[in-house]
Scaffold this active site. Sequence first.
Site, PDB file in Angstrom:
ATOM      1  CE  LYS A 168      -0.543   0.827   4.924  1.00  0.00           C
ATOM      2  NZ  LYS A 168       0.111   2.147   4.950  1.00  0.00           N
ATOM      3  CG  HIS A 198       1.500  -4.875   7.979  1.00  0.00           C
ATOM      4  ND1 HIS A 198       1.431  -3.601   7.456  1.00  0.00           N
ATOM      5  CD2 HIS A 198       1.468  -4.733   9.326  1.00  0.00           C
ATOM      6  CE1 HIS A 198       1.355  -2.729   8.446  1.00  0.00           C
ATOM      7  NE2 HIS A 198       1.370  -3.387   9.585  1.00  0.00           N
ATOM      8  CE  LYS A 202      -0.129  -6.101  12.860  1.00  0.00           C
ATOM      9  NZ  LYS A 202       1.179  -6.382  13.478  1.00  0.00           N
ATOM     10  CD  GLU A 236       0.785   4.154  14.029  1.00  0.00           C
ATOM     11  OE1 GLU A 236       0.238   3.458  13.160  1.00  0.00           O
ATOM     12  OE2 GLU A 236       1.633   5.036  13.766  1.00  0.00           O
ATOM     13  CG  HIS A 260      -3.646  -1.017   7.957  1.00  0.00           C
ATOM     14  ND1 HIS A 260      -3.217  -1.978   7.073  1.00  0.00           N
ATOM     15  CD2 HIS A 260      -2.575  -0.212   8.167  1.00  0.00           C
ATOM     16  CE1 HIS A 260      -1.947  -1.756   6.765  1.00  0.00           C
ATOM     17  NE2 HIS A 260      -1.547  -0.690   7.409  1.00  0.00           N
TER      18      HIS A 260
END
Length: 507
Positions: A168, A198, A202, A236, A260
Amino acid sequence: MEEIKEMGPTLPACPPCVMVIFGATGDLTARKLFPALYNLTKEGRLSENFVCVGFARRPKSHEQFREEMRQAIQNFSHSSEIDIRVWESLEHRIFYHQANFSEAEGYSSLRSFLESVDQKYGTKGNRLFYLSTPPDYFQEIIRNLNRHQLFYHEQGAQQPWSRLIIEKPFGVDLQTAQELQQCIDANINEESVYRIDHYLGKETVQNILTIRFANTLFESCWNSQYIDHVQISVSESIGIGSRGNFFEKSGMLRDMVQNHLMQLLCLLTMEPPSEFSSAEIKKEKIKILKKILPIREEDVIRGQYGEGVVQGVSVSGYREEENVDPNSLVETYVALKLFIDNPRWKGVPFYLQAGKRLPKRTTDIAVIFKKSSYDLFNSENCPLCPLENDLLIIRIQPDEGVALQFNCKVPGTNKLVRPVKMDFRYDSYFNTVTPEAYERLLCDCILGDRTLFTSNEEVLASWELFSPLLEQWSKIRPIFPNYIAGSLRPQGADELLSRDGRAWRSY
């Protein structure tokens, strides 16, 4: 409960192939790709006939590149210490090809080199091309792969294959996503394209469908009759670091929410697929994306962090970061409310938030159930037992796991009720290290399994939802910064929920 020490059937080993990483001197290669390749080698997943070729512009020898990747594995792999025997088995199969992405000679010489690799290392002509470059180079590389006959157009069961992994962002709006797809359609085979997110690699994300569809406990109440609302949060503590040039072109909506968070939402809300196959899962995800109602301007909050203190350290505001416009209007925080217009979810609000320079790093999904409809525990009958909402918390990072909160009577009391929690953690229950996301995704691509990759239809459906919002934003000048680094979120994000009589779950 005792640890589970025996795992189920192991994942299949990967067939021989050569992997070419475009942009091999970048952070992604060092921090994610080579640690993943090392761990896959250590676990016996990669073939002994696997070869990796780094393609980048900087002059570098094979030996220099190998040493840099060894250091990267040492610094970023979840393995405690590098196993010299594992490294030596992989090291001699790592090469570096110095060339410019736009020059024909670089691709012609790459083709000759790959043909020699096929002969020497038995990679059987199988090729995996990984675009670990800024998106500005995607179309140029794709055209050159086709022009120099590096990509196979006919791929059968008994023929060598070629595949392309794209990182991406898949465009910055609907128009650019469509332009990228037009380039793909004109040069390579869509079935050979693997758009990597990604988050889908997970373990806890992969487990969402299992939690839902393998447990009557959850699936029977997974609807608007029992669920009050859902919160999906990505917090974050870091800023944008050295990614100023990239982030100035993207912002949080493009970087996190459009991809995401929407993938998490789809897995959480999709209908059960007719079979557990890549095609059927993607079909159900697309149905959800197309049922999301247009997002109202008043249901979105954007923010940008100013200077503050994060985990005891003073940090700069976004506008003072490297390679950032001192008057930047790019958002580093987004919160929004959306609705899915189908029978299962009609009327249930989904609150999504993602931000940088928040107090700590965490990603989770909170499913908040409605309070009990029984009148046994009202304030008149039970003044000491105000009931809390039952919660299901799916922790994606860190401490991957699932927690269930429910109400329980406090021992030794008459009618005192308090919420209690049952907590499952991967690392304490299963006696194994949870694989990194890129380990699973790289293997799946080599094996030809597209289940955990994003389809073009999903990308376009998501952009159809968010492009109108981006267009609205371009006409309105926000007052930035509007939250302090180290704080929970902008005030407007709290008001987004409080006007509905709700609040963000504390963490």
